[in-house]
Design a protein around this motif. Structure first.
Motif, short mmCIF file in Angstrom:
data_model
loop_
_atom_site.label_atom_id
_atom_site.label_comp_id
_atom_site.label_asym_id
_atom_site.label_seq_id
_atom_site.Cartn_x
_atom_site.Cartn_y
_atom_site.Cartn_z
N CYS A 9 75.48 45.51 -27.51
CA CYS A 9 75.86 44.13 -26.87
C CYS A 9 76.13 44.50 -25.36
O CYS A 9 75.83 43.26 -24.42
CB CYS A 9 77.29 43.93 -27.52
SG CYS A 9 78.17 42.30 -26.90
N GLY A 10 76.37 45.76 -24.81
CA GLY A 10 76.56 45.72 -23.33
C GLY A 10 75.10 45.70 -22.75
O GLY A 10 75.10 44.91 -21.66
N PHE A 11 74.26 46.19 -23.09
CA PHE A 11 72.69 45.97 -22.82
C PHE A 11 72.41 44.45 -22.97
O PHE A 11 71.78 43.89 -21.84
CB PHE A 11 71.74 46.65 -23.69
CG PHE A 11 71.90 48.10 -23.41
CD1 PHE A 11 72.27 48.66 -22.03
CD2 PHE A 11 71.75 49.21 -24.43
CE1 PHE A 11 72.21 50.07 -21.99
CE2 PHE A 11 71.84 50.48 -24.17
CZ PHE A 11 71.85 51.03 -22.73
N GLU A 12 72.65 43.57 -23.93
CA GLU A 12 72.30 42.36 -24.20
C GLU A 12 73.03 41.50 -23.00
O GLU A 12 72.36 40.81 -22.40
CB GLU A 12 72.51 41.94 -25.51
CG GLU A 12 71.79 42.35 -26.65
CD GLU A 12 72.32 42.12 -27.96
OE1 GLU A 12 73.40 41.65 -27.88
OE2 GLU A 12 71.41 42.24 -28.85
N GLU A 13 74.14 41.83 -22.44
CA GLU A 13 74.79 40.92 -21.69
C GLU A 13 74.30 41.39 -20.34
O GLU A 13 74.04 40.32 -19.33
CB GLU A 13 76.50 41.50 -21.60
CG GLU A 13 77.32 40.83 -22.87
CD GLU A 13 78.53 41.18 -22.84
OE1 GLU A 13 78.99 42.14 -21.85
OE2 GLU A 13 79.34 40.97 -23.71
N SER A 14 73.90 42.56 -20.12
CA SER A 14 73.32 42.96 -18.70
C SER A 14 71.85 42.18 -18.73
O SER A 14 71.65 41.67 -17.50
CB SER A 14 73.10 44.51 -18.71
OG SER A 14 72.37 44.79 -17.37
N ILE A 15 71.10 42.34 -19.85
CA ILE A 15 69.67 41.60 -19.57
C ILE A 15 69.92 40.08 -19.44
O ILE A 15 69.31 39.44 -18.64
CB ILE A 15 69.01 42.00 -20.99
CG1 ILE A 15 68.55 43.42 -20.80
CG2 ILE A 15 67.66 41.19 -21.13
CD1 ILE A 15 67.90 44.05 -22.03
N GLN A 16 70.83 39.58 -20.19
CA GLN A 16 71.00 38.18 -20.08
C GLN A 16 71.57 37.76 -18.59
O GLN A 16 71.17 36.81 -18.39
CB GLN A 16 72.16 37.70 -21.05
CG GLN A 16 72.12 36.09 -21.06
CD GLN A 16 70.79 35.28 -21.46
OE1 GLN A 16 70.29 35.44 -22.66
NE2 GLN A 16 70.70 34.41 -20.79
N ALA A 17 72.27 38.57 -17.88
CA ALA A 17 72.73 38.15 -16.65
C ALA A 17 71.63 38.16 -15.66
O ALA A 17 71.54 37.36 -14.76
CB ALA A 17 73.89 39.11 -16.06
N THR A 18 70.73 38.90 -15.99
CA THR A 18 69.47 39.33 -14.87
C THR A 18 68.47 38.07 -15.25
O THR A 18 68.21 37.38 -14.24
CB THR A 18 68.64 40.61 -15.43
OG1 THR A 18 69.72 41.43 -15.20
CG2 THR A 18 67.55 40.68 -14.53
N ILE A 19 68.44 37.72 -16.49
CA ILE A 19 67.73 36.49 -16.63
C ILE A 19 68.13 35.34 -16.07
O ILE A 19 67.43 34.34 -15.65
CB ILE A 19 67.38 36.36 -18.37
CG1 ILE A 19 66.40 37.62 -18.90
CG2 ILE A 19 66.83 34.78 -18.72
CD1 ILE A 19 66.33 37.56 -20.36
N THR A 20 69.50 35.21 -16.15
CA THR A 20 69.87 33.95 -15.88
C THR A 20 70.03 33.92 -14.22
O THR A 20 69.66 32.79 -13.54
CB THR A 20 71.64 33.93 -16.07
OG1 THR A 20 71.73 33.77 -17.61
CG2 THR A 20 72.20 32.62 -15.41
N ALA A 21 69.90 35.09 -13.70
CA ALA A 21 69.93 35.25 -11.94
C ALA A 21 68.71 35.01 -11.62
O ALA A 21 68.23 34.67 -10.27
CB ALA A 21 70.48 36.59 -11.75
N THR A 22 67.57 35.15 -12.28
CA THR A 22 66.05 35.16 -12.01
C THR A 22 65.25 34.02 -12.49
O THR A 22 64.22 34.08 -12.26
CB THR A 22 65.49 36.55 -12.17
OG1 THR A 22 65.51 36.81 -13.40
CG2 THR A 22 66.20 37.76 -11.21
#
Length: 95
Positions: free
Chosen positions: A41-54
């Motif tokens: 879940c932590g990895f998924e949140e981190s990846i989703q934040a990166t996708i959203t930011a870029t």
């Protein structure tokens, strides 16, 4: 051997005394699964934040042919992307 119950985010596990060895292994398996779920879940949140930011960058590049952000800003975003990818790869053998 065990009876599992999930209620209000609480896991209750009960077993008969004569099934003690199996109980320990089952509890270990359940606790490991829950820990892996939290890590994922932590990895998924981190990846989703990166996708959203870029997310806007490929769209902007496709429409305008260039990106309005500075080289430094783009390099920082790429660095965060590589860092996130590295963290996932580093811990993927544990998932």
């Amino acid at each position: 051997g065990e009876t599992f119950r999930f209620h209000n985010d609480v896991v209750t596990m009960t077993a008969k005394p004569e099934e003690q060895t199996e109980t320990i292994l089952e509890r270990l398996a359940v606790s490991h699964a829950l820990a892996q779920s939290v890590r994922l879940c932590g990895f998924e949140e981190s990846i989703q934040a990166t996708i959203t930011a870029t997310r806007h960058l490929p769209r902007e590049l496709a429409i305008k042919g260039s990106i309005s952000a500075s080289r430094r800003s783009i390099s920082q975003k790429l660095g965060r992307l590589f860092q996130t990818r590295h963290e996932v790869y580093l811990h993927s053998d544990m998932l």
